[in-house]
Design a protein around this motif. Sequence first.
Motif, mmCIF file in Angstrom:
data_model
loop_
_atom_site.group_PDB
_atom_site.id
_atom_site.type_symbol
_atom_site.label_atom_id
_atom_site.label_comp_id
_atom_site.label_asym_id
_atom_site.label_seq_id
_atom_site.Cartn_x
_atom_site.Cartn_y
_atom_site.Cartn_z
ATOM 1 N N ASP A 21 0.938 -1.298 0.077
ATOM 2 C CA ASP A 21 -0.012 0.067 0.079
ATOM 3 C C ASP A 21 0.893 1.269 -0.002
ATOM 4 N N GLY A 22 1.757 1.378 0.670
ATOM 5 C CA GLY A 22 2.764 2.211 1.011
ATOM 6 C C GLY A 22 3.529 2.608 -0.433
ATOM 7 N N LEU A 23 3.881 1.574 -1.003
ATOM 8 C CA LEU A 23 4.698 1.352 -2.187
ATOM 9 C C LEU A 23 3.840 2.065 -3.323
ATOM 10 N N TRP A 24 2.577 1.634 -3.511
ATOM 11 C CA TRP A 24 1.918 2.153 -4.603
ATOM 12 C C TRP A 24 1.673 3.679 -4.271
ATOM 13 N N ARG A 25 1.319 4.129 -2.840
ATOM 14 C CA ARG A 25 1.001 5.568 -2.720
ATOM 15 C C ARG A 25 2.161 6.273 -3.142
ATOM 16 N N ASP A 41 0.213 1.125 -12.791
ATOM 17 C CA ASP A 41 -0.934 0.872 -12.142
ATOM 18 C C ASP A 41 -0.572 -0.188 -10.658
ATOM 19 N N ARG A 42 -1.508 -0.336 -9.966
ATOM 20 C CA ARG A 42 -1.191 -1.075 -8.761
ATOM 21 C C ARG A 42 -0.507 -2.364 -8.978
ATOM 22 N N ALA A 43 -0.725 -3.107 -9.856
ATOM 23 C CA ALA A 43 -0.336 -4.511 -10.418
ATOM 24 C C ALA A 43 1.194 -4.193 -10.515
ATOM 25 N N ALA A 44 1.665 -3.159 -11.589
ATOM 26 C CA ALA A 44 3.016 -3.050 -11.871
ATOM 27 C C ALA A 44 3.796 -2.465 -10.481
ATOM 28 N N SER A 45 3.081 -1.863 -9.499
ATOM 29 C CA SER A 45 3.708 -1.247 -8.319
ATOM 30 C C SER A 45 4.152 -2.859 -7.421
ATOM 31 N N ASP A 46 3.124 -3.559 -7.171
ATOM 32 C CA ASP A 46 3.084 -4.741 -6.644
ATOM 33 C C ASP A 46 4.322 -5.664 -7.190
ATOM 34 N N ALA A 47 4.810 -5.507 -8.728
ATOM 35 C CA ALA A 47 5.661 -6.484 -9.332
ATOM 36 C C ALA A 47 6.913 -5.821 -8.658
ATOM 37 N N VAL A 48 6.936 -4.490 -8.482
ATOM 38 C CA VAL A 48 8.268 -4.008 -7.770
ATOM 39 C C VAL A 48 8.597 -4.819 -6.704
ATOM 40 N N ALA A 75 8.552 4.700 4.717
ATOM 41 C CA ALA A 75 9.006 5.787 4.174
ATOM 42 C C ALA A 75 9.592 5.766 2.942
ATOM 43 N N GLY A 76 9.897 4.572 2.537
ATOM 44 C CA GLY A 76 10.337 4.089 1.061
ATOM 45 C C GLY A 76 11.131 3.032 1.142
ATOM 46 N N TYR A 77 12.090 2.913 0.065
ATOM 47 C CA TYR A 77 13.022 1.564 0.290
ATOM 48 C C TYR A 77 14.511 2.264 -0.150
ATOM 49 N N THR A 78 15.413 1.357 -0.068
ATOM 50 C CA THR A 78 17.048 1.387 -0.207
ATOM 51 C C THR A 78 17.428 0.323 -0.359
ATOM 52 N N GLU A 94 24.113 -2.582 -7.600
ATOM 53 C CA GLU A 94 23.808 -1.115 -7.618
ATOM 54 C C GLU A 94 23.223 -0.604 -6.394
ATOM 55 N N ILE A 95 23.203 0.447 -5.825
ATOM 56 C CA ILE A 95 22.521 0.883 -4.560
ATOM 57 C C ILE A 95 21.502 1.920 -5.145
ATOM 58 N N GLY A 96 20.182 1.890 -4.775
ATOM 59 C CA GLY A 96 19.087 2.777 -4.934
ATOM 60 C C GLY A 96 18.382 2.891 -3.756
ATOM 61 N N TRP A 97 17.683 3.716 -3.967
ATOM 62 C CA TRP A 97 16.654 4.359 -3.104
ATOM 63 C C TRP A 97 15.391 5.058 -3.699
ATOM 64 N N ARG A 98 14.223 5.016 -3.053
ATOM 65 C CA ARG A 98 12.960 5.726 -3.538
ATOM 66 C C ARG A 98 12.377 6.098 -2.135
#
Length: 185
Positions: A21-25, A41-48, A75-78, A94-98
């Motif tokens: 839910d937080g990821l999609w938001r 869409d939500r499905a693509a977000s859930d795929a992350v 808060a997000g992801y790293t 790779e290091i990443g964050w969102r």
Amino acid sequence: MGPVLRTGRLVLRPWRPHDRDGLWRMQSNPATMQFLMPVPDRAASDAVADRAEAHFARHGFGLWVVEAPGVTDFAGYTGLVHVPYDEHFTPAVEIGWRFDPAFWGRGYATEAARAALRFGFETLGLKEVVAITVPANRRSRAVMERLAMVQDAGGDFDLPTVPVGHPLRRQVLYRLKAHASGVSA
């Protein structure tokens, strides 16, 4: 599942079902996605989240959910991921964050990324970690520079996962060697 990492203010932990839910938001917020390919869409977000969990299952590391206890449970992801395409700097990790824009400007990205780098260098024994972004993404580039990452001269490239002609295709490459990180390898 994956290990849990802790900093002074944050917990980097494995994914839980409600994190989607937080990821999609976060990913449906145009500010978050300004320099990233849209998640339609939500499905693509859930795929992350599915890919993050699969990377942990396969490699023992990946993208951790970043929780700020007493503030937010998402808060997000790293995290650290194997680069999934061929380029002049691969194979690489790779290091990443969102992060959700509600939590920008608090130093969470830098603090969480430092924990992930420490894990990568000390626990995984990585010799180098890379980071990429579009040239205009000053916020992410500032985090890379605070982490002591160095822009690779001549390392700019076209991201093969972005369509030709798209303004987000061109990327800058930053690198951090274990010995230059201030973290023991």
